[in-house]
Design an enzyme around this catalytic site. Sequence first.
Site, short mmCIF file in Angstrom:
data_model
loop_
_atom_site.label_atom_id
_atom_site.label_comp_id
_atom_site.label_asym_id
_atom_site.label_seq_id
_atom_site.Cartn_x
_atom_site.Cartn_y
_atom_site.Cartn_z
N ALA A 204 7.21 5.30 -0.65
CA ALA A 204 6.21 4.93 -0.91
C ALA A 204 5.90 4.37 -0.68
CB ALA A 204 6.91 4.07 -2.26
N THR B 13 10.53 2.38 0.61
CA THR B 13 9.15 2.01 0.93
C THR B 13 8.70 1.88 2.16
OG1 THR B 13 10.15 -0.26 1.78
CG2 THR B 13 10.28 -0.31 -0.20
N ASP B 14 7.66 2.17 2.02
CA ASP B 14 6.99 1.96 3.49
C ASP B 14 7.13 0.84 4.77
OD1 ASP B 14 5.88 3.16 5.84
OD2 ASP B 14 3.70 3.79 4.82
N ALA B 15 6.97 0.23 5.14
CA ALA B 15 7.38 -0.90 6.21
C ALA B 15 6.76 -1.81 5.93
CB ALA B 15 6.48 -0.66 7.82
N THR B 16 7.62 -2.96 5.17
CA THR B 16 6.92 -3.83 4.29
C THR B 16 6.53 -4.81 4.40
OG1 THR B 16 9.37 -4.61 4.29
CG2 THR B 16 8.68 -3.61 2.38
#
Length: 560
Positions: A233, A279-282
């Site tokens: 995401a 998630t993509d990198a937060t």
Amino acid sequence: MDLKKKPFCLNDAEVEWVEKTLEQMTLEEKIGALFCPIGYSTEPEYLDMMLGFHIGGLFFRDGVGEEMRKTFEYAQSHSLIPLLIPSNLEAGGDGAATNGTPYGKQMACAAAGDKKYAYRLGKIACTEAAALGINWAFAPVVDIDRNYHNPITNVRTYGDDPDTVYTYAKEYMRAAKECNVAVSVKHFPGDGVDERDQHLVTSVNSLSMEEWDETYGKIYRRLIEDGALTVMAGHIAMPAYQEHYNPQTAGSTIPASLSRELLNNLLRDKLGFNGLVITDATPMVGFTSAMAREKSVPLAIESGCDMFLFNKDLAEDYQFMMDGYKSGVLSEKRLLEANKRILALKAALKLHEKKAAGTLVPPEDSLQVLKSRQHTEWAKELADRSITLVKDTQKLLPVSAERYPKVLLEIMGGFPSNERVLKQVKEELEKKKFQVFVYEKENFEIGVDNVKTFKEKYDLVIYIGNVENASNQTTNRLNWYTFWGQGNNVPWFANEIPVLFISVANPYHLLDVPMIKTYINCYSNNEYVIEAVVEKITGNSEFKGKNPVDPFCGRKDLSY
């Protein structure tokens, strides 16, 4: 959640392992399993610190294959539950190991015009990664390159045609499955529309629902039907579907990684995805700017993500997640669902069986596959098939040392690879008997050439565009050095002597150099591409690549 159905397709014994393992996990272990941090050190003490948080996965950027294999072996042997080990396997084995095969970017596969090249990309990347103990590919990229101003997509994509993107991504996924490596199709709901980078801002997919359904939606739906195990995401908003499912959010810019509507109503309910969402990198600003991190960490899981990628600080984020659970931001239901999917992914990859057999990380001799003869031959073939002659309206090609003995060679771009690329291009040209002069910045001692002196010094100018994709860039364009507004860096001489531009990265540089009449796109800057393009400009090899995007950017003036 039926774990026996797609994409996990578990048998009774595997479902039992998931359920039994989940029952035995403590709250601390369930919270920790949600995290997939990035590692910055391979020292045992550092690894022990991260493993102490009961993490579910562990990511490292590419390193020397031997060192990374030992690192993953240590981490797996010191983890009670087997770890998911992901890697950015977008362009070859070098995504996992610096001594792996640099096959080529996704757009090179599309330019080569045959889906077998996408299969080979997946086969090389995942075979070599698996030799290190990696079991999860953060690939393929299924974004559509709709906006030539976008600084982060272009050569990472399969181009601007949704059907090509799907077909080639499916082939990558087929190869990954053969290697027992999970894929993570990304970046949902789709990058490439906005001209901004989600590393720096919550970017926006501004398509209507109908437009999205026929493009990105079609790609995701088909890959989900084909059994994609995970989806990444992005920190990308999509107002059309967001407001359709929740009109009260109108006027808000909510990244998909924090959107119940996009993750649950669209991805899970409408598209039917039952796999794991990460998630993509937060640490990206597209995520961090959405709300206070204390809230966003648990809310990402509550909203529908199952794993949380990277951290500002692992200990702090762990506490934010625990506090969010205790305060009710993260529900018990979502905590259990997320953990069940994490365990189901591990079971689908047979990680629990491999752990029992001691085979989670292959033996050291498996590393022989890195840059194997077959993989190298495939990389050379891709280079030969993908390099694209975009235009040669001055009919310059082929060039020879007899006709153009003195060459001014300039490289554009500010990346560490510049030195390697420049050195190899120079050497390849010198093999062809050209006398090569590497551009030096003008100053008060060197001075500035006039027309007469420039034409006396050089017979041909070759620019190498090496402006690579990289995160945290607002643009991916050519930047020029000029000495008091003058100098040989800028192509002022395009009507004085022949000029050739070779882009080994961004395919859209014609936008900035329309005055250069001979232009080539290579899509990748590895050693095989450099060798191949020099063979082509000197007439020893034909140009075979086809444009997978519009290099003229929809502008007629660029084609002259």
